[in-house]
Design a protein around this motif. Structure first.
Motif, PDB file in Angstrom:
ATOM      1  N   ARG A 144     -27.986  22.887 -32.770  1.00 43.09           N
ATOM      2  CA  ARG A 144     -28.281  23.941 -31.799  1.00 43.09           C
ATOM      3  C   ARG A 144     -28.198  23.385 -30.376  1.00 43.09           C
ATOM      4  O   ARG A 144     -27.674  24.028 -29.466  1.00 43.09           O
ATOM      5  N   ASP A 203     -40.633  28.076 -30.210  1.00 40.88           N
ATOM      6  CA  ASP A 203     -40.200  29.310 -30.880  1.00 40.88           C
ATOM      7  C   ASP A 203     -39.201  30.061 -30.000  1.00 40.88           C
ATOM      8  O   ASP A 203     -38.963  29.677 -28.850  1.00 40.88           O
ATOM      9  N   ASP A 204     -38.625  31.130 -30.525  1.00 43.64           N
ATOM     10  CA  ASP A 204     -37.533  31.815 -29.825  1.00 43.64           C
ATOM     11  C   ASP A 204     -37.954  32.336 -28.447  1.00 43.64           C
ATOM     12  O   ASP A 204     -37.175  32.253 -27.485  1.00 43.64           O
TER      13      ASP A 204
END
Lengths: 338, 338
Positions: A144, A203-204
């Motif tokens: 990522r 987290d997102d």
């Protein structure tokens, strides 16, 4: 906000200085890694050129952003150091290539590498540093992160090409300007904060907040830089005034003024920017036009809006001394105009 | 070996043509992907420059190597197409930067991009293609592949810098020359074949064999190119003779001759290579010296040895029509000297 009387004192300890202090141990590791990886067993020209640039005391703002993001989210591993060195190498590679493209003579108060050695060395050593950054990020094994940094690299290169073609063209509007600014500054700021969060397992929502922060900070920073190039809020000629004007780059203050130009002003911009026919007194005339249309103040408002957006993005991140310092940093990059 | 009378016919269908025919469908997919990814939504200068270079009918040898390696090992997925486009983008990016560094005027029979546009565009579009290659390889999600291509990129850049400093320096020996050749040619050949095998799930022996093949093929290919730059086996002046001599690059034929030079020859090399004081008739004199020391024949023997090594490496790979063609290719890159 500080009173005017404190500004001299305040100028001595900036939010970036506080970031450096909070992250001193990590930054020492980043600097050691940079020195280690900029070496080359076979080509001694490489460390000569990179040392000139890397040791010249750049502000190391981008690696600090990566370290701050990772630490703010409680990261306890070692990959943030690799990623911080990665973004600094990408930045240094783009500086080397920029100086060739802009035919610059000075950078960070010293002669540029293209002047000390030659354009060839700057092009090839830039390529080498870009490859080294690539090796470093691959070592993290985080796909990522690789994806984000690959996209940032493409945005940077695209923005540089766009700037090349947008220069000297009065049709350049604020949308194109924003694209150029994202390419030359905000893409790497955003990637720097985002990968710091990702490596820390954010987290997102947090990752998006870090990305927004870096993007808005980068845009605010670059608009402020472009304003300073026209003398800052006072729009008066100083020692660093007028580089963009001479290079016929269309930055926000001029774009705003061109959009509001009368026939005489239009003819002036066509002569100095499009045809590049610049004469004694033209910079002073440009500054007078900018003042007439309040272009500097309007550009500063735009920078302030991006700065506020950067600070708001931090609301989605955990309470932490580093978060406070990042907030102050977003304020500072525009506040230096006042 | 072919009789001399067959050489005109043989020149028409080369092993590379046969590779192209065997891999026609895959290559069509690679070409489509290249066209798609070299575009830029925002900066139209990018596809203009890349189209000039990419559409100019380069031989696409590197992507063919990746496709051949993957298919020879039975790969049935789609990532070999991405990797083939990746290596072609890396190659194209290095060509753009090389032409800036060498101040070249012609490439593949056409004016170079730096001549048609400017050095700035060549530097920045090269950076863009390098970033695009990086995005493409990340899409495969294969960390081992990323590692290999990152290392190859660093070796390429290092080799280019080394060539810059080794040029004009008579102390450049065969070890440095080999380093330069690995950087400028063999590193990408070796990575091209190796990643094709890895994506196909080749075992360690096969991966090592593919790497050896690409490395040795690249070295044989580059030595042959360097010999052709001095007129090939006959060492006579032709239309493409003498570029390296004029650029004062130390390639194998000259390095061998310098090592065996008497005092007069040494003075000659010091004048033309180190001091760059070249006069009418100097190239003819250089060729005479090369012939006197059998430097061309000795260099050709070296290229033949690398070619043989490339063919031997293929023994560790499965019997396959592509393997036969790769073997013929290794023969051909040196055989063109005869």
């Amino acid at each position: 906000m500080d009173g005017a009387g404190d500004s001299a004192v305040q100028a001595k300890v900036t939010p970036q200085d506080r970031l450096s202090a909070l992250l001193a141990e990590d930054m020492a590791a980043v600097n050691a890694l940079i020195r280690q990886r900029m070496a080359s067993e076979h080509a001694p020209r490489i460390p000569e050129v990179t040392a000139h640039l890397v040791e010249a005391g750049g502000k190391r703002l981008r690696p600090l952003l990566t370290l701050a993001a990772a630490r703010m989210l409680g990261y306890a591993g070692g990959d943030h150091v690799k990623l911080a060195a990665t973004v600094e190498f990408i930045h240094t590679a783009t500086l080397l290539h920029d100086d060739v493209v802009d035919e610059s003579q000075r950078r960070r108060g010293r002669p540029t590498a293209n002047l000390l050695w030659d354009n060839k060395s700057s092009v090839l050593v830039g390529d080498y540093l870009f490859s080294r950054s690539f090796q470093l990020m691959v070592e993290t094994g985080n796909l990522r992160v690789l994806d984000i940094l690959a996209d940032a690299s493409a945005t940077i290169a695209e923005g540089e090409v766009l700037q090349l073609t947008a220069a000297q063209d009065l049709r350049t509007d604020e949308a194109i300007y924003l694209q150029v600014v994202r390419g030359k500054t905000a893409a790497l700021f955003a990637a720097a904060t985002e990968v710091g969060g990702i490596i820390a397992g954010a987290d997102d929502t947090q990752v998006a907040a870090l990305r927004d922060y870096g993007d808005a900070l980068g845009i605010a920073f670059q608009i402020a830089d472009d304003i300073l190039d026209y003398g800052g809020s006072d729009a008066v000629i100083g020692k660093n005034t007028g580089d963009d004007f001479r290079e016929r780059k269309l930055t926000l203050p001029v774009i705003r003024a061109v959009a509001r130009a009368d026939a005489g002003e239009r003819a002036f911009w066509e002569r100095v920017i499009e045809r590049g026919d610049q004469r004694e007194g033209d910079l002073a005339e440009a500054l007078a036009i900018l003042r007439r249309h309040d272009s500097i103040a309007a550009s500063r408002d735009e920078a302030l809006a991006w700065s506020a957006r950067a600070r708001r993005a931090l609301d989605n991140l955990p309470v932490h001394p580093l978060r406070d310092t990042l907030s102050e940093l977003a304020d500072f990059v525009v506040r230096r105009l006042f």
